[in-house]
Design an enzyme around this catalytic site. Structure first.
Site, mmCIF file in Angstrom:
data_model
loop_
_atom_site.group_PDB
_atom_site.id
_atom_site.type_symbol
_atom_site.label_atom_id
_atom_site.label_comp_id
_atom_site.label_asym_id
_atom_site.label_seq_id
_atom_site.Cartn_x
_atom_site.Cartn_y
_atom_site.Cartn_z
ATOM 1 N N HIS A 155 25.867 69.661 -49.991
ATOM 2 C CA HIS A 155 24.870 68.585 -49.996
ATOM 3 C C HIS A 155 23.501 69.160 -49.688
ATOM 4 O O HIS A 155 23.372 70.076 -48.891
ATOM 5 C CB HIS A 155 25.220 67.508 -48.953
ATOM 6 C CG HIS A 155 24.573 66.213 -49.264
ATOM 7 N ND1 HIS A 155 23.288 65.926 -48.866
ATOM 8 C CD2 HIS A 155 24.999 65.146 -49.979
ATOM 9 C CE1 HIS A 155 22.967 64.734 -49.323
ATOM 10 N NE2 HIS A 155 23.985 64.237 -49.997
ATOM 11 N N ASP B 165 31.463 62.112 -52.613
ATOM 12 C CA ASP B 165 32.206 62.041 -53.869
ATOM 13 C C ASP B 165 33.634 62.590 -53.773
ATOM 14 O O ASP B 165 34.464 62.266 -54.615
ATOM 15 C CB ASP B 165 31.459 62.814 -54.970
ATOM 16 C CG ASP B 165 30.269 62.023 -55.490
ATOM 17 O OD1 ASP B 165 30.401 60.801 -55.630
ATOM 18 O OD2 ASP B 165 29.215 62.636 -55.746
HETATM 19 N N1 ACO Z 1 30.877 74.760 -54.790
HETATM 20 C C1 ACO Z 1 30.640 76.090 -54.682
HETATM 21 N N2 ACO Z 1 29.453 76.585 -54.263
HETATM 22 C C2 ACO Z 1 28.498 75.711 -53.931
HETATM 23 C C3 ACO Z 1 28.679 74.330 -54.010
HETATM 24 C C4 ACO Z 1 29.932 73.862 -54.463
HETATM 25 N N3 ACO Z 1 30.170 72.560 -54.577
HETATM 26 N N4 ACO Z 1 27.569 73.705 -53.602
HETATM 27 C C5 ACO Z 1 26.709 74.658 -53.279
HETATM 28 N N5 ACO Z 1 27.262 75.872 -53.471
HETATM 29 C C6 ACO Z 1 26.637 77.168 -53.252
HETATM 30 C C7 ACO Z 1 25.738 77.512 -54.427
HETATM 31 O O1 ACO Z 1 26.430 78.219 -55.427
HETATM 32 C C8 ACO Z 1 24.668 78.328 -53.754
HETATM 33 O O2 ACO Z 1 25.178 79.610 -53.496
HETATM 34 P P1 ACO Z 1 24.225 80.909 -53.661
HETATM 35 O O3 ACO Z 1 23.130 80.707 -52.651
HETATM 36 O O4 ACO Z 1 25.150 82.036 -53.364
HETATM 37 O O5 ACO Z 1 23.716 80.863 -55.068
HETATM 38 C C9 ACO Z 1 24.497 77.641 -52.417
HETATM 39 O O6 ACO Z 1 25.766 77.038 -52.115
HETATM 40 C C10 ACO Z 1 23.408 76.603 -52.409
HETATM 41 O O7 ACO Z 1 23.681 75.683 -53.469
HETATM 42 P P2 ACO Z 1 22.588 74.884 -54.268
HETATM 43 O O8 ACO Z 1 23.218 74.368 -55.516
HETATM 44 O O9 ACO Z 1 21.339 75.680 -54.380
HETATM 45 O O10 ACO Z 1 22.334 73.696 -53.235
HETATM 46 P P3 ACO Z 1 21.527 72.388 -53.560
HETATM 47 O O11 ACO Z 1 21.022 71.876 -52.282
HETATM 48 O O12 ACO Z 1 20.550 72.626 -54.664
HETATM 49 O O13 ACO Z 1 22.648 71.460 -54.199
HETATM 50 C C11 ACO Z 1 24.428 70.055 -54.541
HETATM 51 C C12 ACO Z 1 23.329 70.456 -53.571
HETATM 52 C C13 ACO Z 1 23.835 69.757 -55.916
HETATM 53 C C14 ACO Z 1 25.085 68.780 -54.023
HETATM 54 C C15 ACO Z 1 25.445 71.189 -54.645
HETATM 55 O O14 ACO Z 1 26.055 71.388 -53.382
HETATM 56 C C16 ACO Z 1 26.487 70.937 -55.703
HETATM 57 O O15 ACO Z 1 26.251 71.229 -56.869
HETATM 58 N N6 ACO Z 1 27.677 70.369 -55.325
HETATM 59 C C17 ACO Z 1 28.676 70.039 -56.300
HETATM 60 C C18 ACO Z 1 28.334 68.727 -57.017
HETATM 61 C C19 ACO Z 1 28.487 67.538 -56.123
HETATM 62 O O16 ACO Z 1 29.454 67.380 -55.403
HETATM 63 N N7 ACO Z 1 27.500 66.635 -56.197
HETATM 64 C C20 ACO Z 1 27.495 65.382 -55.442
HETATM 65 C C21 ACO Z 1 26.509 65.445 -54.329
HETATM 66 S S1 ACO Z 1 26.529 63.991 -53.330
HETATM 67 C C22 ACO Z 1 25.833 62.839 -54.342
HETATM 68 O O17 ACO Z 1 24.970 63.079 -55.111
HETATM 69 C C23 ACO Z 1 26.340 61.502 -54.251
#
Ligand code: ACO
Length: 369
Positions: A255, A306
């Site tokens: 998140h 989610d």
């Molecule tokens: N699975 C694996 N790795 C992850 C995940 C995940 N679900 N989420 C974050 N990471 C990792 C990224 O790969 C990144 O790693 P790195 O620094 O080695 O490249 C690091 O954690 C940071 O991730 P970002 O995507 O830059 O974090 P951001 O704050 O931009 O994204 C988000 C948040 C979009 C929710 C992200 O965690 C994600 O894509 N999760 C999966 C999709 C999801 O569940 N979305 C629903 C969110 S809640 C909602 O909207 C209702």
């Protein structure tokens, strides 16, 4: 400064909901309290008016949500004419956009008119989502009944039968937990849209489009697909290690704001265990907890709203491709609260981009390229 994704940047003031020290509150009331004691209709009133309703106000709101839940014939015809196999979120976006054309008050920007339209949108969006499924199932479209609550009516319009009390209570709690979430991506897009003084329907259409993506509301459906693909607890480790090895994101984890856990997830986890047990599908709960353990130890990431909502909705016998539209039904209350707040104290939202492209480039005539 790295402003990619506007991370950590406060771009407006709001009194609708807050995330403070990992606690989510609507109008100052902790969601734990609301999820335990409230109803979705009460939460709608709270978000739109800044306080809980009296008995009379709640009765009036409930009555209007039923009254406005019918759809004009051109809208039901439109729904029936949409291609059978397109994604329900896209049908919802298109249909809400079309609704604005049949509302003679769409361009009336008075607060009273916007509040009235808010009730209509909140009510009709639930009918539309149920109707999308009914049409796909070859069933007739149903409208709300006056003796039913909002959640009861949604389930009735979806299935055509009187819903079980446990199903109603579970859906209602899920709707409360998804209702608002500060300046999430879809709410931000709704505020940006209406800050141009575009109408309320346009704000909701922008928000629906934004919610549909898998990084936002679309994740719940993706979680269910993953659970079904894994299918057996014995397959969890292989599936997750392969996904992590290939740098795939595991849907339902991580998140932008919460780093110590999403306060909504714990409620949905409890519901998931109870409901999967009840429906003889505990397999999905057990697979989920195993995924949670692995992702926590391997990546330090925790489930978001989610993750467990997927097995909750599945246990309520809701088809996967309606998970995100149901999120939209719930979040409509939050979008509207933010839209009304934006109109009340509006200023165009127009940030700047830090330009990193070429400069001073001369125009090359087409015959010299
Ligand atoms: N699975 C694996 N790795 C992850 C995940 C995940 N679900 N989420 C974050 N990471 C990792 C990224 O790969 C990144 O790693 P790195 O620094 O080695 O490249 C690091 O954690 C940071 O991730 P970002 O995507 O830059 O974090 P951001 O704050 O931009 O994204 C988000 C948040 C979009 C929710 C992200 O965690 C994600 O894509 N999760 C999966 C999709 C999801 O569940 N979305 C629903 C969110 S809640 C909602 O909207 C209702």
């Amino acid at each position: 400064m790295n402003v990619t994704g506007l991370e950590g940047i406060e771009v407006t003031q709001s009194a609708v909901s807050s995330i403070i020290d990992g606690t989510l509150a609507y109008r100052g009331i902790n969601i734990d309290d609301l999820a335990t004691n409230s109803t979705y209709e009460e939460v709608i009133f709270l978000l739109w008016n800044g306080r809980l309703p009296t008995q009379e106000e709640l009765g009036d709101l409930k009555q209007k949500l039923v009254e406005y839940g019918t759809l004009p014939e051109p809208i039901t015809n439109l729904l029936k004419s949409l291609p059978h196999d397109v994604y329900p979120m896209d049908k919802l976006r298109t249909t809400v956009s079309a609704l604005s054309l049949f509302d003679t008050h769409t361009k009336d920007m008075s607060r009273e008119s916007n509040y009235h339209k808010a009730l209509k949108i909140q009510s009709k969006i639930s009918t539309i989502v149920a109707a999308i499924q009914r049409i796909n199932d070859g069933e007739e479209i149903l409208f709300p009944k006056s003796e039913y609550s909002f959640s009861q009516n949604f389930l009735y319009m979806l299935k055509g039968t009187e819903p079980h009390q446990i199903t109603v209570e579970s859906l209602d709690k899920a709707l409360i937990l998804h209702a608002d979430h500060e300046l999430n991506a879809s709410t931000f897009s709704a505020r940006v849209t209406v800050a141009t003084l575009a109408d309320i329907y346009s704000g909701i259409v922008s928000a629906i489009g934004t919610l549909s993506g898998p990084l936002h509301g679309g994740a719940n459906e993706a979680v269910m697909r993953m659970l079904e693909e894994i299918n057996d607890i014995e397959n969890v480790e292989t599936y997750i290690s392969e996904a992590l090895f290939t740098n795939k994101k595991i849907m339902g984890f991580g998140h932008r704001v919460y780093k110590t856990g999403d306060p909504r997830a714990k409620h949905l986890k409890v519901m998931s265990e109870a409901l999967t047990e009840l429906t003889g599908q505990r397999n999905f709960y057990d697979i989920s907890t195993k995924i949670e353990d692995i992702i926590k130890s391997e990546k330090g990431l925790l489930p978001n709203v989610d993750f467990y909502s997927a097995s909750v909705y599945h246990s309520l016998d809701i088809p996967k491709n309606l998970f995100t539209p149901i999120f939209a039904i719930s979040r409509t209350s939050g979008w509207i609260a933010h839209i009304l707040e934006q109109y009340d104290n509006n200023r165009l939202i127009r940030p700047r981009a830090s330009y990193v492209g070429a400069q001073g480039t001369e125009y090359t005539p087409i015959n010299q390229r």
